[in-house]
Design an enzyme around this catalytic site. Structure first.
Site, PDB file in Angstrom:
ATOM      1  N   LEU A  44       0.882  -1.161   0.000  1.00  0.00           N
ATOM      2  CA  LEU A  44       0.000   0.000   0.000  1.00  0.00           C
ATOM      3  C   LEU A  44       0.920   1.211   0.000  1.00  0.00           C
ATOM      4  O   LEU A  44       1.879   1.257   0.780  1.00  0.00           O
ATOM      5  CB  LEU A  44      -0.857   0.040   1.269  1.00  0.00           C
ATOM      6  CG  LEU A  44      -2.258  -0.537   1.225  1.00  0.00           C
ATOM      7  CD1 LEU A  44      -2.924  -0.411   2.592  1.00  0.00           C
ATOM      8  CD2 LEU A  44      -3.111   0.091   0.164  1.00  0.00           C
ATOM      9  N   ASP A  45       0.653   2.169  -0.852  1.00  0.00           N
ATOM     10  CA  ASP A  45       1.480   3.373  -0.893  1.00  0.00           C
ATOM     11  C   ASP A  45       1.487   4.053   0.471  1.00  0.00           C
ATOM     12  O   ASP A  45       0.561   3.898   1.273  1.00  0.00           O
ATOM     13  CB  ASP A  45       0.939   4.354  -1.935  1.00  0.00           C
ATOM     14  CG  ASP A  45       1.064   3.835  -3.350  1.00  0.00           C
ATOM     15  OD1 ASP A  45       2.023   3.087  -3.618  1.00  0.00           O
ATOM     16  OD2 ASP A  45       0.202   4.173  -4.166  1.00  0.00           O
ATOM     17  N   ARG A  46       2.502   4.843   0.688  1.00  0.00           N
ATOM     18  CA  ARG A  46       2.648   5.558   1.959  1.00  0.00           C
ATOM     19  C   ARG A  46       1.431   6.439   2.237  1.00  0.00           C
ATOM     20  O   ARG A  46       1.008   6.587   3.377  1.00  0.00           O
ATOM     21  CB  ARG A  46       3.927   6.405   1.880  1.00  0.00           C
ATOM     22  CG  ARG A  46       4.315   7.032   3.165  1.00  0.00           C
ATOM     23  CD  ARG A  46       5.719   7.628   3.053  1.00  0.00           C
ATOM     24  NE  ARG A  46       5.844   8.622   4.082  1.00  0.00           N
ATOM     25  CZ  ARG A  46       6.307   9.836   3.889  1.00  0.00           C
ATOM     26  NH1 ARG A  46       6.731  10.206   2.713  1.00  0.00           N
ATOM     27  NH2 ARG A  46       6.386  10.671   4.881  1.00  0.00           N
TER      28      ARG A  46
END
Length: 181
Positions: A44-46
Site C-alpha cells: 500500500l502506498d505511503r
C-alpha cells in the site's frame, strides 16, 4: 500452519519493515508488528491506508499479491468532485492509462463511510464537493486506483483498502493487527 496477519496500515506508514534511503525516520511495519518471519503480501502506498496482509507462506503471499491470480481488492475512495453515471461506467469498462488499459472494475457511489480520523486530515475546499466510491479491482498496478479516478476526472483525496479477497478490515483499529486462522 501458515501465519496470516491482517493489519490496518495508517497513512504515512511504509509497507515494509525497514526504511532505507530516507534522511528522516518514517514509520514502518516494525513500528506496529513484532512478529518474526512474516512479510507483506502486496503493498500500500505511503499515502494510502487500510488492509495489508502479512504471512510467512511464500505461496500464499504470491497468490494474494500477483495480478495473475486476479484476487479482488476493494477500496473506499474519497474523490474530488461528484462522479456521475459516465465516470462510473468508464471505471467499470476499464480505463486507459499510460501503461495500458485496466481490467474492468466494480465501481459504485457510496455514502461517506464511518472511518477513523486521518492524520493529517484531508484538505477540504468549501467550493469543491467530494464524494465516496467503492472500487474493486483485480490487478495491482502502481498507484492504480488513484490513476483510474484521475483518468475519469475525479482525483483521489483519500484511499482506504477495505478488503482483499475474503479478508476484510471490519472493526480492526488504525495501526492494529490480528492473526487469523
Amino acid at each position: 500452519m501458515a501465519r496470516l496477519i491482517l493489519f490496518n496500515k495508517p497513512y504515512g506508514a511504509l509497507s515494509q519493515f525497514t526504511d532505507r534511503g530516507s534522511e528522516t525516520a518514517r514509520a514502518t511495519l516494525s513500528d506496529y508488528i513484532d512478529v518474526p518471519g512474516v512479510y507483506p503480501a502486496g503493498r500500500l502506498d505511503r499515502d494510502s491506508e487500510g488492509l495489508l496482509i502479512l504471512t510467512d507462506d511464500g505461496a500464499l503471499q504470491a497468490r494474494i499479491s500477483s495480478p495473475r491470480h486476479k484476487m479482488p481488492k476493494t477500496y473506499l475512495v474519497q474523490v474530488e468532485g461528484e462522479p456521475g453515471a459516465a465516470a462510473l461506467a468508464a471505471l467499470r469498462a476499464g480505463v486507459e492509462l499510460k501503461d495500458g488499459r485496466t481490467r474492468p472494475a466494480q465501481a459504485r457511489r457510496i455514502d461517506p463511510p464511518a472511518l477513523w480520523d486521518r492524520d493529517p486530515p484531508v484538505r477540504y475546499r468549501k467550493s469543491v464537493p467530494d464524494a465516496w466510491l467503492e472500487l474493486t479491482i483485480t490487478e495491482g498496478r502502481n498507484r492504480q486506483v488513484r490513476r483510474m479516478t484521475a483518468a475519469v476526472g475525479f482525483p483521489t483525496l483519500r484511499l482506504v483498502r477495505w478488503r482483499i479477497g475474503a479478508w476484510e478490515i471490519g472493526d480492526l483499529g488504525l495501526g492494529a493487527w490480528r492473526e487469523v486462522g
